[in-house]
Design an enzyme around this catalytic site. Structure first.
Site, PDB file in Angstrom:
ATOM      1  N   HIS A  24     -28.433   1.158   6.752  1.00 27.47           N
ATOM      2  CA  HIS A  24     -27.730   2.292   6.142  1.00 27.47           C
ATOM      3  C   HIS A  24     -27.200   1.877   4.783  1.00 27.47           C
ATOM      4  O   HIS A  24     -26.726   0.766   4.600  1.00 27.47           O
ATOM      5  CB  HIS A  24     -26.579   2.741   7.043  1.00 27.47           C
ATOM      6  CG  HIS A  24     -25.582   3.590   6.318  1.00 27.47           C
ATOM      7  ND1 HIS A  24     -25.876   4.888   5.944  1.00 27.47           N
ATOM      8  CD2 HIS A  24     -24.339   3.341   5.875  1.00 27.47           C
ATOM      9  CE1 HIS A  24     -24.833   5.375   5.290  1.00 27.47           C
ATOM     10  NE2 HIS A  24     -23.882   4.457   5.235  1.00 27.47           N
ATOM     11  N   ARG A  67       0.818  -1.216   0.000  1.00 24.26           N
ATOM     12  CA  ARG A  67       0.000   0.000   0.000  1.00 24.26           C
ATOM     13  C   ARG A  67       0.856   1.273   0.000  1.00 24.26           C
ATOM     14  O   ARG A  67       0.535   2.260   0.650  1.00 24.26           O
ATOM     15  CB  ARG A  67      -0.968  -0.002   1.188  1.00 24.26           C
ATOM     16  CG  ARG A  67      -2.153  -0.927   0.996  1.00 24.26           C
ATOM     17  CD  ARG A  67      -3.106  -0.820   2.146  1.00 24.26           C
ATOM     18  NE  ARG A  67      -2.449  -1.159   3.402  1.00 24.26           N
ATOM     19  CZ  ARG A  67      -2.834  -0.758   4.605  1.00 24.26           C
ATOM     20  NH1 ARG A  67      -3.916  -0.009   4.707  1.00 24.26           N
ATOM     21  NH2 ARG A  67      -2.169  -1.114   5.679  1.00 24.26           N
ATOM     22  N   GLU A  68       1.953   1.235  -0.729  1.00 20.02           N
ATOM     23  CA  GLU A  68       2.840   2.394  -0.771  1.00 20.02           C
ATOM     24  C   GLU A  68       2.107   3.643  -1.267  1.00 20.02           C
ATOM     25  O   GLU A  68       2.352   4.747  -0.789  1.00 20.02           O
ATOM     26  CB  GLU A  68       4.037   2.127  -1.691  1.00 20.02           C
ATOM     27  CG  GLU A  68       5.013   1.072  -1.183  1.00 20.02           C
ATOM     28  CD  GLU A  68       4.595  -0.354  -1.574  1.00 20.02           C
ATOM     29  OE1 GLU A  68       3.445  -0.565  -2.009  1.00 20.02           O
ATOM     30  OE2 GLU A  68       5.432  -1.265  -1.413  1.00 20.02           O
ATOM     31  N   ASP A  74     -26.065  -2.409   8.719  1.00 22.37           N
ATOM     32  CA  ASP A  74     -25.622  -1.690   7.521  1.00 22.37           C
ATOM     33  C   ASP A  74     -25.714  -2.565   6.284  1.00 22.37           C
ATOM     34  O   ASP A  74     -25.229  -3.692   6.288  1.00 22.37           O
ATOM     35  CB  ASP A  74     -24.151  -1.261   7.683  1.00 22.37           C
ATOM     36  CG  ASP A  74     -23.985  -0.165   8.719  1.00 22.37           C
ATOM     37  OD1 ASP A  74     -24.881   0.683   8.834  1.00 22.37           O
ATOM     38  OD2 ASP A  74     -22.936  -0.156   9.399  1.00 22.37           O
ATOM     39  N   GLU A  88     -17.167   2.463  16.997  1.00 20.59           N
ATOM     40  CA  GLU A  88     -16.523   1.395  16.216  1.00 20.59           C
ATOM     41  C   GLU A  88     -14.987   1.407  16.271  1.00 20.59           C
ATOM     42  O   GLU A  88     -14.319   0.988  15.324  1.00 20.59           O
ATOM     43  CB  GLU A  88     -17.003   1.425  14.745  1.00 20.59           C
ATOM     44  CG  GLU A  88     -18.512   1.263  14.616  1.00 20.59           C
ATOM     45  CD  GLU A  88     -19.017   1.275  13.156  1.00 20.59           C
ATOM     46  OE1 GLU A  88     -18.229   1.024  12.228  1.00 20.59           O
ATOM     47  OE2 GLU A  88     -20.222   1.535  12.973  1.00 20.59           O
ATOM     48  N   HIS A 135     -17.089  12.144   2.758  1.00 20.47           N
ATOM     49  CA  HIS A 135     -15.920  11.734   1.967  1.00 20.47           C
ATOM     50  C   HIS A 135     -14.981  12.891   1.718  1.00 20.47           C
ATOM     51  O   HIS A 135     -13.961  12.745   1.061  1.00 20.47           O
ATOM     52  CB  HIS A 135     -16.371  11.121   0.641  1.00 20.47           C
ATOM     53  CG  HIS A 135     -17.271   9.940   0.831  1.00 20.47           C
ATOM     54  ND1 HIS A 135     -18.638  10.067   0.861  1.00 20.47           N
ATOM     55  CD2 HIS A 135     -17.001   8.639   1.054  1.00 20.47           C
ATOM     56  CE1 HIS A 135     -19.178   8.868   1.081  1.00 20.47           C
ATOM     57  NE2 HIS A 135     -18.211   7.984   1.201  1.00 20.47           N
ATOM     58  N   LYS A 142     -20.077   3.739  -7.455  1.00 16.63           N
ATOM     59  CA  LYS A 142     -19.447   2.432  -7.610  1.00 16.63           C
ATOM     60  C   LYS A 142     -19.217   2.067  -9.073  1.00 16.63           C
ATOM     61  O   LYS A 142     -20.027   2.392  -9.927  1.00 16.63           O
ATOM     62  CB  LYS A 142     -20.306   1.373  -6.943  1.00 16.63           C
ATOM     63  CG  LYS A 142     -20.327   1.668  -5.478  1.00 16.63           C
ATOM     64  CD  LYS A 142     -20.900   0.613  -4.615  1.00 16.63           C
ATOM     65  CE  LYS A 142     -21.093   1.263  -3.266  1.00 16.63           C
ATOM     66  NZ  LYS A 142     -20.582   0.554  -2.139  1.00 16.63           N
ATOM     67  N   LYS A 145      -1.096   4.446  -1.065  1.00 17.50           N
ATOM     68  CA  LYS A 145      -2.000   4.975  -0.044  1.00 17.50           C
ATOM     69  C   LYS A 145      -1.213   5.824   0.945  1.00 17.50           C
ATOM     70  O   LYS A 145      -1.568   6.954   1.252  1.00 17.50           O
ATOM     71  CB  LYS A 145      -2.674   3.821   0.690  1.00 17.50           C
ATOM     72  CG  LYS A 145      -3.459   4.263   1.893  1.00 17.50           C
ATOM     73  CD  LYS A 145      -3.680   3.115   2.856  1.00 17.50           C
ATOM     74  CE  LYS A 145      -4.422   3.593   4.087  1.00 17.50           C
ATOM     75  NZ  LYS A 145      -5.778   4.037   3.776  1.00 17.50           N
ATOM     76  N   GLU A 192     -27.029   8.033   1.641  1.00 14.76           N
ATOM     77  CA  GLU A 192     -26.197   9.091   1.072  1.00 14.76           C
ATOM     78  C   GLU A 192     -27.084  10.012   0.257  1.00 14.76           C
ATOM     79  O   GLU A 192     -28.024   9.563  -0.378  1.00 14.76           O
ATOM     80  CB  GLU A 192     -25.140   8.460   0.162  1.00 14.76           C
ATOM     81  CG  GLU A 192     -24.046   9.378  -0.308  1.00 14.76           C
ATOM     82  CD  GLU A 192     -24.398  10.186  -1.547  1.00 14.76           C
ATOM     83  OE1 GLU A 192     -23.764  11.219  -1.766  1.00 14.76           O
ATOM     84  OE2 GLU A 192     -25.318   9.801  -2.293  1.00 14.76           O
TER      85      GLU A 192
HETATM   86  N1  GLN Z   1     -21.387   1.769  10.342  1.00 17.87           N
HETATM   87  C1  GLN Z   1     -20.396   1.947   9.325  1.00 17.87           C
HETATM   88  C2  GLN Z   1     -19.535   3.148   9.653  1.00 17.87           C
HETATM   89  O1  GLN Z   1     -20.019   4.080  10.149  1.00 17.87           O
HETATM   90  C3  GLN Z   1     -21.009   2.140   7.979  1.00 17.87           C
HETATM   91  C4  GLN Z   1     -19.980   2.329   6.925  1.00 17.87           C
HETATM   92  C5  GLN Z   1     -20.494   2.254   5.520  1.00 17.87           C
HETATM   93  O2  GLN Z   1     -21.645   2.432   5.275  1.00 17.87           O
HETATM   94  N2  GLN Z   1     -19.653   2.024   4.574  1.00 17.87           N
HETATM   95  O3  GLN Z   1     -18.356   3.162   9.379  1.00 17.87           O
HETATM   96 ZN    ZN Z   2     -22.091   4.455   4.301  1.00 19.26          ZN
END
Ligand code: GLN
Ligand code: ZN
Length: 768
Positions: free
Chosen positions: A655, A15-16, A613, A498, A708, A116, A18, A679
């Site tokens: 989500h 991963r250089e 999720d 998390e 993002h 995507k 990154k 989103e």
């Molecule tokens: N619960 C995850 C987070 O908050 C959801 C991430 C995601 O939707 N990619 O990181």
């Molecule tokens: Zn998300």
């Protein structure tokens, strides 16, 4: 016969890229140092492929962020909002501003939209087009990289996204035209690039046109005919490889086969039958080559040489060896780099490892397949061949893979197991009473910043430099601080942050049976972000609770509700390397049962709100519409199985990280989550189109700011988005939240943004 690689991972085996990009963004290394890292990776990749014996080695498959954005820059399709910035910044900084937004020295521009790449977990930057969009050759990257390889004595095959797919990947930013109408403006720049490549003596050019695997309109199909005829007319000497991947040509086959190109690349992993179709159609022009994508570029399983050689033989019997190229199914950017770096025998046992191949091994497979198929090497005397056959045989029978208890549980699922006890309206009453939330309840999506410090704890713990107790204490402290921050900010539904998770799928994979994981199997997700998908090799089950301890701990710290946080079965499936010896639906159902057990355990532990999720549910959609219903059926059912073990009072959230679900909104509603967060902000609430026509029955949190980007939005901006949302969604159904988890952000911007977000919710409440 030749070997043909479509693209090689550009993140670097360690991963250089990154690491260097992130240092550059943080102002810690210079642009020259970053450029140098890029160069080293390219040279290494080219040399490796050349030494392995790949004949057609790709160039321009390298990118500092995204290959679509590279092309946007090359074609000068720079949206107006970056014009100012373009004047006083280097092209590199302009490029990163387009990718990530930029907020410095009084300038403040939002990033371009990201979405995507077909049905992968790779994300590209969406080109933006205006009605009279002009194109001009702005960056010569394609040519300079070709020259760079030439200097090493390696004549590469430049890879470009074809003009039709490039336009189709983009979006119209004003009314009154279709992006395909821009072809006439666009083509001259492609010609200019081809002209320059020809001057540099390029021989092969790969045009990626993955839209040929999708349902197209007649005019889109017509665009292919026009483009490739024009290219052929102007550049009759260039050998054009038309690459289609991820699915069959389908109803586009006839159009495709009529194109005057040198070679068609076929994805024979996703669509093995198309080889017969093509060979039997009689429509393949004489002397046209076929590039057979027999080695799976999307998965980590060792190729099955026996099977591949059968396919290859079919093609050589029909066309002769000289018209055949052996290739991976698609670019290898979707594979991890190098299996040789996996040296941890305890996690990735030798038994499992012998079944795998990463990018470096895959290019070796294509070389070996060519040598076998062209009788350069006799399979009877080949150790490589023998090893391959043995590995594939013992995978079929290995006891590691089959668990009868799991199979029996899946077979015994009842109709009631995928339904909540009551309908939403009834559940809602119980939830309103139990949870007592204000209007416009605020929440976040789950993760809080995974700082370098947090990650260093995990690294130290893994190396044995921290005991489990020391590690847990640190995570507890971080969790507590995050709970306090959320309380102080006035967020209504809290999360634990998390911090204990490396990744939302890997974390679960590590605790589930049937999964294993790699040390270094990173794959690019977007920009500098890489993921390390777990490997699902066997039947899946959950030996122990996975998240209960942390959720319970976080809930014990506060009077407010703390959401339990799980990854859903479809996303776990989608973001893992999945076994290819049973249908995906079967594996998904096994995971759903494991998550269901976790949901029930969280409820038992006193957690009242549980988020499952499913950011990947949409990307699992088959590329062709005719196959959607079947997929959506089992995917939605899997989610429902995971969510339906709890009482009415328990509020289930889900989500998703995108807003494009106009076309599947009924299925999303069928998932029957009590609340969905999605989103929205990058597309300025575009999802609301879906709600103009469809009355979404349950509650919904349209993301009000883009996580993002490091940019901090103002509460006024968020109020505007919420007002837009409340035009189509009843206010008592609306939640207020960012559009995704905050793990990639810094604390500083996170705090500021969430304070603004809570203020926005407050203003909305006051306005009612
Ligand atoms: N619960 C995850 C987070 O908050 C959801 C991430 C995601 O939707 N990619 O990181
Ligand atoms: Zn998300």
């Amino acid at each position: 016969m030749k070997t043909n690689n479509l693209g090689y991972p550009r993140i670097g085996s360690n991963r250089e890229l990154k690491k260097a990009s992130e240092l550059y963004w943080a102002g810690k290394i210079s642009a020259e140092e970053l450029l140098e890292t890029g160069k080293e990776i390219r040279l290494k990749n080219w040399k490796l492929q050349s030494e392995t014996g790949v004949d057609l080695i790709p160039s321009n498959d390298f990118s500092f962020y995204d290959q679509v954005l590279d092309l946007t820059l090359a074609l000068g399709a720079i949206p107006a909002r970056y014009q100012e910035l373009a004047k006083n910044n280097s092209p590199l900084d302009l490029y990163f501003a387009m990718a990530r937004g930029s907020q410095k020295e009084g300038q403040d521009v939002v990033a371009m939209e990201m979405t995507k790449w077909f049905d992968t977990n790779y994300h590209y930057i969406v080109p933006e087009f205006t009605k009279n969009q002009k194109f001009e050759l702005f960056s010569e990257k394609i040519i300079t990289e070709f020259k760079e390889a030439n200097e090493l004595g390696i004549k590469t095959k430049p890879v470009l996204i074809g003009p039709v797919s490039y336009l189709l990947l983009g979006k119209e930013k004003e009314e009154g035209f279709h992006r395909i109408d821009l072809l006439d403006n666009l083509l001259p720049v492609y010609f200019e690039i081809l002209e320059k490549l020809q001057t540099e003596n390029a021989e092969y050019i790969q045009f990626d046109e993955p839209f040929l695997a999708l349902n197209l309109t007649d005019s889109e199909r017509g665009a292919f005919t026009k483009v490739y005829n024009e290219i052929n007319k102007r550049f009759p000497k260039l050998k054009i490889i038309l690459a289609n991947y991820f699915d069959c040509f389908g109803e586009n086959l006839e159009t495709a086969l009529a194109l005057p190109v040198n070679t068609f690349h076929l994805d024979l992993v996703r669509c093995p039958l198309q080889l017969d179709d093509i060979l039997e159609s009689g429509k393949l022009a004489e002397n046209v080559n076929l590039s057979l994508g027999v080695v799976d570029g999307r998965n980590i399983w060792k190729n099955d040489f026996k099977k591949s050689l059968e396919l290859i033989k079919k093609a050589t019997d029909a066309l002769g060896e000289s018209q055949i190229l052996i290739a991976p199914s698609c670019s290898l950017i979707h594979s991890p780099c190098d299996l040789d770096l996996e040296t941890n025998d305890e996690t990735l046992t030798p038994e499992i490892k012998q079944w795998l191949a990463f990018a470096k091994q895959k290019i070796n497979e294509i070389v070996l397949l060519k040598q076998f198929a062209s009788n350069e090497i006799d399979i009877k005397n080949s150790v490589d061949y023998e090893r391959n056959v043995i590995a594939n045989e013992n995978r079929k029978t290995s006891k590691l893979i089959h668990n009868n208890e799991v199979k029996a549980r899946v077979a015994g699922i009842k109709a009631s197991d995928d339904k909540r006890k009551s309908i939403f309206a009834t559940r809602r009453k119980s939830q309103v009473e139990a949870l007592k939330l204000p209007l416009f309840p605020t929440t976040t999506i789950g993760s809080f910043p995974q700082t370098a410090e947090v990650r260093s704890w995990r690294a130290k713990f893994k190396k044995g430099e921290l005991t489990r107790k020391e590690y847990n204490d640190l995570i507890e402290k971080e969790t507590e601080a995050t709970i306090r921050f959320q309380e102080e900010t006035g967020i209504d539904v809290l999360v634990h942050g998390e911090f204990e998770r490396n990744d939302m799928v890997e974390y679960f994979g590590e605790q589930l049976d049937g999964f294993t994981f790699t040390k270094n199997g990173w794959v690019q997700s977007y920009g500098s972000r890489c993921v390390k998908p777990p490997v699902i090799y066997g039947d899946v089950s959950r030996p122990n609770p996975m998240t209960v301890k942390w959720s319970k701990y976080a809930q014990s710290l506060t009077q407010k509700w703390v959401k339990g946080m799980l990854t859903g079965p479809v996303t776990i499936l989608q973001w893992s390397f999945v076994r290819n010896d049973q249908p995906r639906s079967e594996t998904c159902t096994q995971i759903a049962l494991a998550i269901r057990d976790e949901v029930v355990d969280l409820e038992k532990a006193g957690i009242k709100i549980i988020q499952i999720d499913e950011p990947a549910i949409r990307e699992g959609l088959p590329l062709r519409k005719e196959e959607w219903a079947k997929y959506l059926d089992w995917a939605v059912r899997a989610f429902r199985i995971s969510a339906s073990g709890v009482n009415d009072e328990t509020q289930i959230h889900t989500h998703m990280c995108y807003s494009e679900f106009n076309d599947i909104i009924q299925n999303i509603a069928d998932m029957d989550a009590d609340v969905i967060t999605i989103e929205c902000s990058r597309s300025q609430m575009e999802l609301l189109d879906a709600f103009a026509n469809f009355k979404y029955p349950n509650e919904i949190g349209p993301g009000v700011y883009d996580i993002h980007s490091p940019r901090v939005p103002s509460s006024a901006e968020m109020v505007r988005l919420l007002e837009k949302a409340s035009d189509v969604i009843p206010v008592d159904q609306l939640w207020v939240n960012p559009d995704c988890g905050l793990k990639t952000r810094h604390w500083d911007e996170t705090k500021k943004a969430l304070i603004e977000m809570v203020a926005a919710a407050q203003k909305m409440r006051e306005a009612i």
